[in-house]
Design a protein around this motif. Sequence first.
Motif, PDB file in Angstrom:
ATOM      1  N   VAL A   1     -14.302  -8.373   2.139  1.00  0.00           N
ATOM      2  CA  VAL A   1     -14.363  -9.455   1.167  1.00  0.00           C
ATOM      3  C   VAL A   1     -13.147 -10.331   1.419  1.00  0.00           C
ATOM      4  CG1 VAL A   1     -14.368 -10.049  -1.269  1.00  0.00           C
ATOM      5  CG2 VAL A   1     -15.513  -7.982  -0.508  1.00  0.00           C
ATOM      6  N   THR A   2     -13.362 -11.609   1.580  1.00  0.00           N
ATOM      7  CA  THR A   2     -12.262 -12.495   1.944  1.00  0.00           C
ATOM      8  C   THR A   2     -12.091 -13.632   0.939  1.00  0.00           C
ATOM      9  OG1 THR A   2     -12.669 -12.052   4.268  1.00  0.00           O
ATOM     10  CG2 THR A   2     -11.367 -13.990   3.757  1.00  0.00           C
ATOM     11  N   TRP A   3     -10.879 -13.888   0.577  1.00  0.00           N
ATOM     12  CA  TRP A   3     -10.483 -15.078  -0.161  1.00  0.00           C
ATOM     13  C   TRP A   3      -9.419 -15.708   0.728  1.00  0.00           C
ATOM     14  CZ3 TRP A   3     -10.392 -10.314  -2.894  1.00  0.00           C
ATOM     15  CH2 TRP A   3     -11.498 -10.119  -3.711  1.00  0.00           C
ATOM     16  N   GLN A   4      -9.867 -16.472   1.702  1.00  0.00           N
ATOM     17  CA  GLN A   4      -9.024 -16.981   2.780  1.00  0.00           C
ATOM     18  C   GLN A   4      -7.691 -17.491   2.276  1.00  0.00           C
ATOM     19  OE1 GLN A   4      -9.602 -16.677   5.978  1.00  0.00           O
ATOM     20  NE2 GLN A   4     -11.639 -15.874   5.751  1.00  0.00           N
ATOM     21  N   PRO A   5      -6.612 -17.103   2.905  1.00  0.00           N
ATOM     22  CA  PRO A   5      -6.489 -16.147   4.001  1.00  0.00           C
ATOM     23  C   PRO A   5      -6.224 -14.713   3.533  1.00  0.00           C
ATOM     24  CG  PRO A   5      -4.404 -17.258   3.749  1.00  0.00           C
ATOM     25  CD  PRO A   5      -5.347 -17.824   2.695  1.00  0.00           C
ATOM     26  N   SER A   6      -6.458 -14.411   2.255  1.00  0.00           N
ATOM     27  CA  SER A   6      -6.265 -13.048   1.754  1.00  0.00           C
ATOM     28  C   SER A   6      -7.543 -12.235   1.936  1.00  0.00           C
ATOM     29  CB  SER A   6      -5.881 -13.076   0.272  1.00  0.00           C
ATOM     30  OG  SER A   6      -4.666 -13.765   0.096  1.00  0.00           O
ATOM     31  N   GLN A   7      -7.412 -10.911   1.859  1.00  0.00           N
ATOM     32  CA  GLN A   7      -8.570 -10.038   2.022  1.00  0.00           C
ATOM     33  C   GLN A   7      -8.517  -8.884   1.030  1.00  0.00           C
ATOM     34  OE1 GLN A   7      -8.265  -8.701   6.081  1.00  0.00           O
ATOM     35  NE2 GLN A   7      -9.553 -10.363   6.796  1.00  0.00           N
ATOM     36  N   ALA A   8      -9.671  -8.542   0.488  1.00  0.00           N
ATOM     37  CA  ALA A   8      -9.800  -7.318  -0.307  1.00  0.00           C
ATOM     38  C   ALA A   8     -10.239  -6.221   0.654  1.00  0.00           C
ATOM     39  CB  ALA A   8     -10.815  -7.507  -1.417  1.00  0.00           C
ATOM     40  N   TRP A   9      -9.553  -5.101   0.626  1.00  0.00           N
ATOM     41  CA  TRP A   9      -9.890  -3.987   1.515  1.00  0.00           C
ATOM     42  C   TRP A   9     -10.604  -2.876   0.777  1.00  0.00           C
ATOM     43  CZ3 TRP A   9      -6.598  -2.911   6.320  1.00  0.00           C
ATOM     44  CH2 TRP A   9      -6.356  -4.108   6.986  1.00  0.00           C
ATOM     45  N   ALA A  10     -10.528  -2.886  -0.562  1.00  0.00           N
ATOM     46  CA  ALA A  10     -11.257  -1.921  -1.375  1.00  0.00           C
ATOM     47  C   ALA A  10     -11.250  -2.416  -2.814  1.00  0.00           C
ATOM     48  CB  ALA A  10     -10.616  -0.535  -1.290  1.00  0.00           C
ATOM     49  N   TRP A  11     -12.306  -2.070  -3.542  1.00  0.00           N
ATOM     50  CA  TRP A  11     -12.334  -2.354  -4.977  1.00  0.00           C
ATOM     51  C   TRP A  11     -13.268  -1.386  -5.668  1.00  0.00           C
ATOM     52  CZ3 TRP A  11     -17.275  -3.288  -6.334  1.00  0.00           C
ATOM     53  CH2 TRP A  11     -18.101  -3.993  -5.472  1.00  0.00           C
ATOM     54  N   VAL A  12     -13.027  -1.221  -6.967  1.00  0.00           N
ATOM     55  CA  VAL A  12     -13.894  -0.412  -7.809  1.00  0.00           C
ATOM     56  C   VAL A  12     -13.930  -1.047  -9.192  1.00  0.00           C
ATOM     57  CG1 VAL A  12     -12.046   1.223  -8.420  1.00  0.00           C
ATOM     58  CG2 VAL A  12     -14.417   1.922  -8.660  1.00  0.00           C
ATOM     59  N   VAL A  13     -15.127  -1.177  -9.729  1.00  0.00           N
ATOM     60  CA  VAL A  13     -15.303  -1.715 -11.076  1.00  0.00           C
ATOM     61  C   VAL A  13     -15.469  -0.534 -12.019  1.00  0.00           C
ATOM     62  CG1 VAL A  13     -16.709  -3.165 -12.589  1.00  0.00           C
ATOM     63  CG2 VAL A  13     -16.422  -3.790 -10.174  1.00  0.00           C
ATOM     64  N   MET A  14     -14.550  -0.411 -12.948  1.00  0.00           N
ATOM     65  CA  MET A  14     -14.592   0.644 -13.958  1.00  0.00           C
ATOM     66  C   MET A  14     -15.225   0.039 -15.221  1.00  0.00           C
ATOM     67  SD  MET A  14     -13.241   3.182 -12.319  1.00  0.00           S
ATOM     68  CE  MET A  14     -12.654   4.392 -13.498  1.00  0.00           C
ATOM     69  N   PRO A  15     -15.513   0.854 -16.231  1.00  0.00           N
ATOM     70  CA  PRO A  15     -16.177   0.313 -17.420  1.00  0.00           C
ATOM     71  C   PRO A  15     -15.430  -0.826 -18.120  1.00  0.00           C
ATOM     72  CG  PRO A  15     -16.373   2.684 -17.402  1.00  0.00           C
ATOM     73  CD  PRO A  15     -15.443   2.321 -16.268  1.00  0.00           C
ATOM     74  N   ASP A  16     -14.104  -0.824 -18.085  1.00  0.00           N
ATOM     75  CA  ASP A  16     -13.374  -1.878 -18.792  1.00  0.00           C
ATOM     76  C   ASP A  16     -12.278  -2.552 -17.962  1.00  0.00           C
ATOM     77  OD1 ASP A  16     -11.644   0.252 -18.706  1.00  0.00           O
ATOM     78  OD2 ASP A  16     -11.116   0.182 -20.819  1.00  0.00           O
ATOM     79  N   HIS A  17     -12.275  -2.334 -16.658  1.00  0.00           N
ATOM     80  CA  HIS A  17     -11.286  -2.973 -15.788  1.00  0.00           C
ATOM     81  C   HIS A  17     -11.713  -2.792 -14.332  1.00  0.00           C
ATOM     82  CE1 HIS A  17      -9.979   1.233 -15.900  1.00  0.00           C
ATOM     83  NE2 HIS A  17      -9.383   1.025 -14.739  1.00  0.00           N
ATOM     84  N   ILE A  18     -10.990  -3.443 -13.440  1.00  0.00           N
ATOM     85  CA  ILE A  18     -11.241  -3.263 -12.011  1.00  0.00           C
ATOM     86  C   ILE A  18      -9.947  -2.857 -11.319  1.00  0.00           C
ATOM     87  CG2 ILE A  18     -13.127  -4.934 -11.956  1.00  0.00           C
ATOM     88  CD1 ILE A  18     -11.229  -6.841 -10.461  1.00  0.00           C
ATOM     89  N   HIS A  19     -10.099  -2.209 -10.173  1.00  0.00           N
ATOM     90  CA  HIS A  19      -8.983  -1.916  -9.278  1.00  0.00           C
ATOM     91  C   HIS A  19      -9.330  -2.584  -7.958  1.00  0.00           C
ATOM     92  CE1 HIS A  19      -7.140   1.280 -11.713  1.00  0.00           C
ATOM     93  NE2 HIS A  19      -8.378   1.652 -12.005  1.00  0.00           N
ATOM     94  N   ALA A  20      -8.352  -3.198  -7.323  1.00  0.00           N
ATOM     95  CA  ALA A  20      -8.594  -3.821  -6.026  1.00  0.00           C
ATOM     96  C   ALA A  20      -7.371  -3.667  -5.140  1.00  0.00           C
ATOM     97  CB  ALA A  20      -8.924  -5.300  -6.198  1.00  0.00           C
ATOM     98  N   LEU A  21      -7.630  -3.421  -3.874  1.00  0.00           N
ATOM     99  CA  LEU A  21      -6.583  -3.365  -2.856  1.00  0.00           C
ATOM    100  C   LEU A  21      -6.683  -4.674  -2.090  1.00  0.00           C
ATOM    101  CD1 LEU A  21      -4.388  -1.907  -1.257  1.00  0.00           C
ATOM    102  CD2 LEU A  21      -6.208  -0.805   0.060  1.00  0.00           C
ATOM    103  N   ILE A  22      -5.715  -5.529  -2.295  1.00  0.00           N
ATOM    104  CA  ILE A  22      -5.748  -6.882  -1.739  1.00  0.00           C
ATOM    105  C   ILE A  22      -4.548  -7.086  -0.828  1.00  0.00           C
ATOM    106  CG2 ILE A  22      -5.659  -9.343  -2.290  1.00  0.00           C
ATOM    107  CD1 ILE A  22      -6.881  -8.569  -5.045  1.00  0.00           C
ATOM    108  N   VAL A  23      -4.811  -7.564   0.370  1.00  0.00           N
ATOM    109  CA  VAL A  23      -3.751  -7.939   1.298  1.00  0.00           C
ATOM    110  C   VAL A  23      -3.627  -9.457   1.201  1.00  0.00           C
ATOM    111  CG1 VAL A  23      -2.990  -7.949   3.692  1.00  0.00           C
ATOM    112  CG2 VAL A  23      -4.244  -5.974   2.796  1.00  0.00           C
ATOM    113  N   LEU A  24      -2.486  -9.904   0.710  1.00  0.00           N
ATOM    114  CA  LEU A  24      -2.283 -11.342   0.516  1.00  0.00           C
ATOM    115  C   LEU A  24      -2.056 -12.047   1.838  1.00  0.00           C
ATOM    116  CD1 LEU A  24       0.062 -11.403  -2.596  1.00  0.00           C
ATOM    117  CD2 LEU A  24      -2.394 -11.857  -2.526  1.00  0.00           C
ATOM    118  N   GLY A  25      -2.724 -13.168   1.997  1.00  0.00           N
ATOM    119  CA  GLY A  25      -2.527 -14.005   3.167  1.00  0.00           C
ATOM    120  C   GLY A  25      -1.324 -14.909   2.969  1.00  0.00           C
ATOM    121  N   GLU A  26      -0.901 -15.499   4.043  1.00  0.00           N
ATOM    122  CA  GLU A  26       0.255 -16.384   4.002  1.00  0.00           C
ATOM    123  C   GLU A  26       0.006 -17.535   3.034  1.00  0.00           C
ATOM    124  OE1 GLU A  26       2.851 -19.150   7.011  1.00  0.00           O
ATOM    125  OE2 GLU A  26       1.863 -17.362   7.809  1.00  0.00           O
ATOM    126  N   GLY A  27       0.984 -17.769   2.157  1.00  0.00           N
ATOM    127  CA  GLY A  27       0.897 -18.867   1.199  1.00  0.00           C
ATOM    128  C   GLY A  27       0.093 -18.546  -0.049  1.00  0.00           C
TER     129      GLY A  27
END
Length: 105
Positions: A1-27
């Motif tokens: 999953v990409t939000w240029q230039p950042s990338q999500a490498w993992a995520w999980v949606v829980m009943p009342d929140h989410i967890h995400a592993l995001i590598v931030l891109g430059e800027g």
Amino acid sequence: VTWQPSQAWAWVVMPDHIHALIVLGEGCTLDRIVARIKALTAKACNHELGRRGPLWSRAFHDSALRRDETIAAAARYLIANPIRAGLARNVGEYPYVWCAWDHID
């Protein structure tokens, strides 16, 4: 999953929140990425549920990986959240989880 230039490498949606592993891109800032995630998911959920208005709180909690942590280890921990919460017996059983790796040893 990409939000240029950042990338999500993992995520999980829980009943009342989410967890995400995001590598931030430059800027990129985490504030902007989180705001984008919240906007996109709120729009989709509100459309699906036929409702309007806020879905998420404004606040979020973040933590950075320590130098001795690997991205794969962080992803393993993150996607196991439904198991620790008693929502599933194994990762493959929980439908709202995604990881960049098909299999993490």
